[in-house]
Design a protein around this motif. Structure first.
Motif, PDB file in Angstrom:
ATOM      1  N   LEU A  15      -2.930  18.140   6.378  1.00  0.00           N
ATOM      2  CA  LEU A  15      -3.746  17.518   7.420  1.00  0.00           C
ATOM      3  C   LEU A  15      -4.326  16.204   6.905  1.00  0.00           C
ATOM      4  O   LEU A  15      -5.022  16.183   5.888  1.00  0.00           O
ATOM      5  CB  LEU A  15      -4.879  18.459   7.847  1.00  0.00           C
ATOM      6  N   GLY A  16      -4.029  15.120   7.597  1.00  0.00           N
ATOM      7  CA  GLY A  16      -4.614  13.819   7.285  1.00  0.00           C
ATOM      8  C   GLY A  16      -5.671  13.464   8.312  1.00  0.00           C
ATOM      9  O   GLY A  16      -5.498  13.731   9.514  1.00  0.00           O
ATOM     10  N   LEU A  17      -6.785  12.863   7.867  1.00  0.00           N
ATOM     11  CA  LEU A  17      -7.881  12.475   8.756  1.00  0.00           C
ATOM     12  C   LEU A  17      -8.130  10.977   8.613  1.00  0.00           C
ATOM     13  O   LEU A  17      -8.251  10.469   7.493  1.00  0.00           O
ATOM     14  CB  LEU A  17      -9.167  13.234   8.399  1.00  0.00           C
ATOM     15  N   SER A  18      -8.221  10.276   9.731  1.00  0.00           N
ATOM     16  CA  SER A  18      -8.523   8.847   9.656  1.00  0.00           C
ATOM     17  C   SER A  18      -8.840   8.310  11.036  1.00  0.00           C
ATOM     18  O   SER A  18      -8.365   8.827  12.051  1.00  0.00           O
ATOM     19  CB  SER A  18      -7.343   8.065   9.071  1.00  0.00           C
ATOM     20  N   ALA A  19      -9.658   7.250  11.059  1.00  0.00           N
ATOM     21  CA  ALA A  19      -9.894   6.549  12.317  1.00  0.00           C
ATOM     22  C   ALA A  19      -8.691   5.678  12.669  1.00  0.00           C
ATOM     23  O   ALA A  19      -8.384   5.465  13.841  1.00  0.00           O
ATOM     24  CB  ALA A  19     -11.153   5.689  12.219  1.00  0.00           C
ATOM     25  N   THR A  20      -8.012   5.164  11.655  1.00  0.00           N
ATOM     26  CA  THR A  20      -6.811   4.342  11.836  1.00  0.00           C
ATOM     27  C   THR A  20      -5.923   4.533  10.616  1.00  0.00           C
ATOM     28  O   THR A  20      -6.177   3.920   9.568  1.00  0.00           O
ATOM     29  CB  THR A  20      -7.169   2.845  11.976  1.00  0.00           C
ATOM     30  N   PRO A  21      -4.888   5.358  10.679  1.00  0.00           N
ATOM     31  CA  PRO A  21      -4.099   5.668   9.484  1.00  0.00           C
ATOM     32  C   PRO A  21      -3.183   4.534   9.026  1.00  0.00           C
ATOM     33  O   PRO A  21      -2.801   4.489   7.861  1.00  0.00           O
ATOM     34  CB  PRO A  21      -3.282   6.892   9.899  1.00  0.00           C
ATOM     35  N   GLU A  22      -2.808   3.622   9.941  1.00  0.00           N
ATOM     36  CA  GLU A  22      -1.883   2.565   9.534  1.00  0.00           C
ATOM     37  C   GLU A  22      -2.535   1.632   8.521  1.00  0.00           C
ATOM     38  O   GLU A  22      -3.707   1.277   8.643  1.00  0.00           O
ATOM     39  CB  GLU A  22      -1.415   1.746  10.746  1.00  0.00           C
ATOM     40  N   ARG A  23      -1.756   1.200   7.542  1.00  0.00           N
ATOM     41  CA  ARG A  23      -2.217   0.255   6.524  1.00  0.00           C
ATOM     42  C   ARG A  23      -1.769  -1.150   6.926  1.00  0.00           C
ATOM     43  O   ARG A  23      -0.578  -1.431   7.006  1.00  0.00           O
ATOM     44  CB  ARG A  23      -1.650   0.622   5.149  1.00  0.00           C
ATOM     45  N   GLU A  24      -2.765  -2.016   7.176  1.00  0.00           N
ATOM     46  CA  GLU A  24      -2.452  -3.388   7.563  1.00  0.00           C
ATOM     47  C   GLU A  24      -1.677  -4.089   6.456  1.00  0.00           C
ATOM     48  O   GLU A  24      -2.001  -3.948   5.274  1.00  0.00           O
ATOM     49  CB  GLU A  24      -3.761  -4.146   7.843  1.00  0.00           C
ATOM     50  N   TYR A  25      -0.677  -4.846   6.824  1.00  0.00           N
ATOM     51  CA  TYR A  25       0.169  -5.609   5.894  1.00  0.00           C
ATOM     52  C   TYR A  25       1.015  -4.722   4.989  1.00  0.00           C
ATOM     53  O   TYR A  25       1.634  -5.198   4.051  1.00  0.00           O
ATOM     54  CB  TYR A  25      -0.636  -6.548   4.972  1.00  0.00           C
ATOM     55  N   ASP A  26       0.997  -3.413   5.176  1.00  0.00           N
ATOM     56  CA  ASP A  26       1.667  -2.520   4.210  1.00  0.00           C
ATOM     57  C   ASP A  26       2.479  -1.469   4.961  1.00  0.00           C
ATOM     58  O   ASP A  26       2.068  -0.314   5.084  1.00  0.00           O
ATOM     59  CB  ASP A  26       0.618  -1.868   3.305  1.00  0.00           C
ATOM     60  N   GLN A  27       3.629  -1.858   5.457  1.00  0.00           N
ATOM     61  CA  GLN A  27       4.467  -0.926   6.200  1.00  0.00           C
ATOM     62  C   GLN A  27       4.981   0.196   5.313  1.00  0.00           C
ATOM     63  O   GLN A  27       5.108   1.344   5.751  1.00  0.00           O
ATOM     64  CB  GLN A  27       5.638  -1.678   6.836  1.00  0.00           C
ATOM     65  N   GLU A  28       5.271  -0.130   4.056  1.00  0.00           N
ATOM     66  CA  GLU A  28       5.745   0.903   3.127  1.00  0.00           C
ATOM     67  C   GLU A  28       4.684   1.979   2.919  1.00  0.00           C
ATOM     68  O   GLU A  28       4.992   3.177   2.888  1.00  0.00           O
ATOM     69  CB  GLU A  28       6.127   0.277   1.789  1.00  0.00           C
ATOM     70  N   GLY A  29       3.442   1.533   2.760  1.00  0.00           N
ATOM     71  CA  GLY A  29       2.357   2.497   2.569  1.00  0.00           C
ATOM     72  C   GLY A  29       2.150   3.378   3.780  1.00  0.00           C
ATOM     73  O   GLY A  29       1.936   4.594   3.665  1.00  0.00           O
ATOM     74  N   THR A  30       2.211   2.778   4.971  1.00  0.00           N
ATOM     75  CA  THR A  30       2.062   3.551   6.202  1.00  0.00           C
ATOM     76  C   THR A  30       3.188   4.567   6.347  1.00  0.00           C
ATOM     77  O   THR A  30       2.956   5.737   6.690  1.00  0.00           O
ATOM     78  CB  THR A  30       2.037   2.610   7.417  1.00  0.00           C
ATOM     79  N   LYS A  31       4.414   4.128   6.077  1.00  0.00           N
ATOM     80  CA  LYS A  31       5.565   5.035   6.155  1.00  0.00           C
ATOM     81  C   LYS A  31       5.419   6.192   5.173  1.00  0.00           C
ATOM     82  O   LYS A  31       5.729   7.355   5.494  1.00  0.00           O
ATOM     83  CB  LYS A  31       6.860   4.275   5.876  1.00  0.00           C
ATOM     84  N   PHE A  32       4.922   5.902   3.962  1.00  0.00           N
ATOM     85  CA  PHE A  32       4.725   6.939   2.952  1.00  0.00           C
ATOM     86  C   PHE A  32       3.755   8.017   3.461  1.00  0.00           C
ATOM     87  O   PHE A  32       3.991   9.224   3.289  1.00  0.00           O
ATOM     88  CB  PHE A  32       4.192   6.314   1.659  1.00  0.00           C
ATOM     89  N   ILE A  33       2.674   7.588   4.094  1.00  0.00           N
ATOM     90  CA  ILE A  33       1.689   8.545   4.618  1.00  0.00           C
ATOM     91  C   ILE A  33       2.339   9.483   5.626  1.00  0.00           C
ATOM     92  O   ILE A  33       2.184  10.710   5.551  1.00  0.00           O
ATOM     93  CB  ILE A  33       0.511   7.787   5.271  1.00  0.00           C
TER      94      ILE A  33
END
Length: 676
Positions: free
Chosen positions: A430-448
Motif C-alpha cells: 500500500l502506497g500513500l501520497s497526495a500526489t505519487p508522480e515524481r515531477e521531472y522523473d518519469q523513471e522514478g514514477t514508473k518504479f513506484i
C-alpha cells in the motif's frame, strides 16, 4: 494577538507581586503562590522526591490546574521502594540487573494508578493524567539513587516556572501541589524571582540543579524515562479529547464512542451520524477497493485521512487473519515518530496485541522483527529497507503488508537500485501520497507503480473542500519585482546553459528550471514586500508557517517579525523539534521553516501558510497548503489563508513561469465552496 499581549501584561503584574517566602497559616500556598503561577506559566519543571502510588494519586489533585493546551510539565520523581525492592537492588550482580529492577518499580508505580479498581473520582484524574502524557503536556522521568545506603540520595523538592514574557520563578521547600500540600499540611517554601537582583543567581542555580538531575548528569543518580511499553499502556487509557472541568462535579469526561469506519477527525463528533457517513465515505470506499486489489497507491489529499484509512485497512486484515505482521516505511524522524505513536495506540488495543518495533534514528530493532515478524509492526526508515528485505524469507513476506507513506519518496535513484523487484513478494502493498508522480522523473514514477501498483483510488483537494473535510481558504498573491541583482543571477543561469551547450553536455529542462527557480525563490524584494503587507495585516502571523528557501533568506524576515511578536521560532534541520511541538500547542505564533514540515505533520490550529518559496511541482505546494486546510475541532468555522509570492507582469518574460501557473491553480482552488 492584542488580547494575548494584554494577558501577558496582566500576568506579569500578578507574578511580579509574588513574595519571597510562603508558610501555612500566615498565607495560603495554593491561592497566593501556586494558583497564579500555574495560571500564567508556559512551562513548569518539578522535582518532588519520593513518590508512592498513593502520593502520585494525591498529586493528581492538582492536574486540573495544569491541564491547559499551553503548558508543558516536566515531572521528576523517585519511586518509593519497598524493603524487598531495596534488598533486591543491593544484591543485584550487575548494572543490567539493577536497571531491570528499577524499570519494574517504575512500571508498578504507574500501573497501580491506571488500575480499573480505583474510585470514580480518582479515575477521572487518571484519565486526565493519561491524556496529558499521551499528548506530551506531561513528561515523566524517574530518579533512583545509585547507592541506597548512602545519605546523598535524591530527595530534592525543586520547582521552576517559566513565563511567556521571559520571567522565571524558582522555589524550594516541602509543599506538594496536591490539595493536602496546598491547604491541609503545614508547609513552607522559599521563592526566587529572576527579575530581583538578589534572586537571579539562585534561579539559575535551581535551573541547573534540575537540568542536571533531569538529564541524568547528577552524581549518584540514575534516571529512567517511561518505557515504550508503559507509554503505550498510558496512551491506550487516554481519552481522545481532553477531560474538562465543570464547576458542578469537578470533571466532565466526554464519552468517546467507537468510531465507525471512515472517521478521521475529532471534529466529526459534532456532526450527526448521517453527515459523518456521507462526509467520510471515501475512506470506506478506498478500503474496500484495496482489499480487492491487494496492492496499489492510495492518492488522497493531505488532511483527508490517509493514515486513518490505512490503519482501518489493517484492522480488517488482522480481524480476517490475512496478515502476520506489518512494515510501515517513510522518510524523516518526525513522520516516523508520528506513525509510531499512531500504530502503537492501534496495536495495543488489538484482541491479540502487536509488538511495535522501530528502526530509525537511534532505534535499531530490525533484527528482532526479522527473527519473528508475527504479531509485530516495524516502523522503519526507507533507506534501511534493503537490509530488512534481505533478512526476510519469501514465505514470511507473503504474510506481511508493507505500507509506504509519502510513497513518492520511494522513486529516488538510490532506492531504485537497492529495491528493484523486491516488493512483489509481499502479500499486500500500500502506497500513500497526495500526489505519487515524481515531477521531472518519469523513471522514478514508473518504479513506484511497478513496485507498489497503480493508483486504485483518488480523493483530491476539490473533493475534500466540497465535502467539508478540508476548510475553505482565501488566496492572496503578493506581487514582487525583480532587482538588478536577480536579473544578473538569471543571466548567469542562461550563460551557463550556453556554455554547457558548447561543451556538448547540454542542460536538461529539469536542471535549467531548478536553477532558474532558485533565483525566483530567493528574489531580493520578497522580504520587503512582506514587511509592507504585514504593516496593514499584522494578524496574518498569528498561527502561521512561513516556508522559505533557506536559512539565509529567512534572516531578514525574522527581523521583520521581531517588530510584531516575540513568539516566533525557526525550524530548520538543526533546530530542536520542541519548536514544532510548541507551535502545535499554540505557544508560538509563527514558525519559519524550509522543507521539514511539508508533509505528514498534523497541526490543526494552523491558520495561515506563507509561501516565500514554492516548487514548480504541485506536490510540495499541496503538502504545504494542506497543513492549514485541516479542520480544527476547536474552531468549527475556521477559514484558512494562503499567501503566495508571484513576480510582476513586467518581469514575466522568461520561458519559466511557475509563479503564474501556481497563481491560477490556487486562485481556482480558493473559489471552491463546501457543498451542503
Amino acid at each position: 494577538m492584542t488580547e494575548r499581549i494584554n494577558n501577558h501584561s496582566e500576568g506579569q503584574e500578578v507574578i511580579r507581586g509574588l513574595s519571597s517566602h510562603y508558610r501555612s497559616g500566615a498565607s495560603s500556598l495554593g491561592k497566593e503562590f501556586f494558583a497564579p503561577c500555574l495560571k500564567y506559566c508556559s512551562e513548569y519543571r518539578r522535582a518532588v522526591g519520593y513518590f508512592s502510588s498513593k502520593a502520585l494519586v494525591a498529586w493528581l489533585e492538582a492536574l486540573p490546574r495544569f491541564a491547559t493546551e499551553s503548558v508543558t510539565i516536566h515531572l521528576l520523581i523517585s519511586p518509593e521502594l519497598s524493603d524487598d525492592d531495596r534488598e533486591a537492588l543491593e544484591k543485584a550482580l550487575n548494572e543490567e540487573e539493577r536497571q531491570q529492577l528499577r524499570q519494574v518499580s517504575v512500571d508498578c508505580l504507574v500501573q497501580e494508578i491506571l488500575a480499573d479498581s480505583l474510585p470514580n473520582d480518582v479515575k477521572a484524574r487518571v484519565r486526565l493524567f493519561a491524556w496529558m502524557v499521551a499528548n506530551d503536556h506531561l513528561i515523566l522521568r524517574f530518579a533512583f539513587p545509585e547507592h541506597i545506603e548512602q545519605p546523598g540520595i535524591f530527595h530534592e523538592k525543586i520547582g521552576i516556572f517559566q513565563f511567556p514574557w521571559g520571567d522565571q520563578v524558582a522555589f524550594t521547600g516541602s509543599a506538594n501541589e496536591s490539595e493536602h500540600g496546598y491547604e491541609r499540611n503545614y508547609e513552607s517554601i522559599d521563592v526566587y524571582r529572576s527579575w530581583m537582583a538578589g534572586d537571579e543567581e539562585r534561579v539559575q542555580i535551581k535551573q541547573e540543579q534540575f537540568e542536571e538531575a533531569w538529564s541524568a548528569r547528577a552524581v549518584g543518580l540514575k534516571v529512567l524515562p517511561l518505557s515504550p511499553e508503559l507509554a503505550a499502556l498510558i496512551r491506550s487509557k487516554a481519552p481522545d479529547e481532553k477531560p474538562v472541568i465543570t464547576p458542578k462535579n469537578g470533571f466532565n469526561l466526554p464519552t468517546v464512542k467507537e468510531k465507525p469506519t471512515g472517521y478521521g477527525h475529532e471534529s466529526e463528533k459534532s456532526l450527526n451520524e448521517g453527515q459523518v457517513e456521507h462526509q467520510w465515505r471515501h475512506q470506506d470506499e478506498a478500503i474496500a477497493k484495496f482489499l480487492e486489489v491487494r496492492h496499489g497507491v492510495l492518492e488522497m489529499a493531505t488532511g483527508t485521512g490517509k493514515t486513518r484509512t490505512a490503519i482501518k485497512a489493517l484492522s480488517v486484515l488482522d480481524e480476517q487473519g490475512r496478515i502476520d505482521g506489518i512494515i510501515i516505511s517513510t522518510d524523516g524522524t518526525d513522520l516516523l515518530d508520528q506513525w509510531r505513536k499512531e500504530i502503537e495506540s492501534w496495536a495495543i488495543k488489538r484482541r491479540q496485541p502487536y509488538r511495535v518495533l522501530r528502526h530509525y534514528a537511534q532505534h535499531h530493532e530490525l533484527g528482532e522483527f526479522a527473527l519473528n515478524p508475527k504479531r509485530a509492526v516495524l516502523v522503519i526508515s526507507r533507506e534501511q529497507l534493503a537490509s530488512l528485505f534481505s533478512r526476510l524469507e519469501p514465505d514470511q513476506k507473503e504474510r506481511l503488508i508493507i505500507i509506504h507513506d509519502e510513497v513518492h519518496g520511494l522513486g529516488s535513484p538510490s532506492l531504485r537500485s537497492q529495491l528493484a523487484g523486491q516488493h512483489q513478494a509481499f502479500g499486500y502493498r500500500l502506497g500513500l501520497s497526495a500526489t505519487p508522480e515524481r515531477e521531472y522523473d518519469q523513471e522514478g514514477t514508473k518504479f513506484i507503480f511497478d513496485e507498489i501498483g497503480n493508483v486504485f483510488f483518488e480523493f483530491g483537494l476539490k473533493d475534500a473542500i466540497e465535502r467539508g473535510i478540508l476548510c475553505e481558504f482565501d488566496y492572496i498573491p503578493l506581487t514582487y519585482p525583480l532587482t538588478e541583482g536577480d536579473r544578473q543571477r538569471l543571466r548567469q543561469v542562461y550563460a551557463k546553459r550556453s556554455a554547457r551547450q558548447r561543451e556538448g553536455r547540454p542542460m536538461t529542462k529539469q536542471e535549467l528550471w531548478t536553477e532558474l527557480a532558485r533565483v525566483y525563490k530567493t528574489a531580493e524584494k520578497k522580504p520587503e514586500v512582506f514587511a509592507e503587507f504585514l504593516q496593514t495585516n499584522p494578524q496574518i502571523i498569528e498561527s502561521a508557517i512561513l516556508f522559505v528557501e533557506d536559512k539565509a533568506f529567512g534572516e531578514p524576515i525574522l527581523e521583520t517579525l521581531h517588530g510584531y511578536t516575540h513568539r516566533y521560532r525557526t525550524y530548520y534541520a538543526e533546530d530542536d523539534r520542541r519548536n514544532l511541538v510548541e507551535f502545535a500547542r499554540g505557544k508560538i505564533d509563527c514558525l519559519i521553516t524550509c522543507h521539514r514540515i511539508s508533509q505528514g505533520i498534523d497541526i490543526r490550529n494552523l491558520k495561515t501558510v506563507i509561501l516565500f518559496s514554492s516548487a514548480r511541482a504541485r506536490l510540495e505546494t499541496i503538502q504545504r497548503i494542506g497543513r492549514c486546510l485541516r479542520s480544527d475541532p476547536n474552531s468549527p468555522d475556521k477559514r484558512a489563508m494562503v499567501i503566495d509570492f508571484v513576480r510582476s507582469v513586467e518581469d514575466d518574460e522568461s520561458e519559466f513561469n511557475a509563479d503564474d501557473d501556481r497563481r491560477i491553480w490556487l486562485s481556482e482552488l480558493s473559489q471552491i465552496r463546501r457543498v451542503e
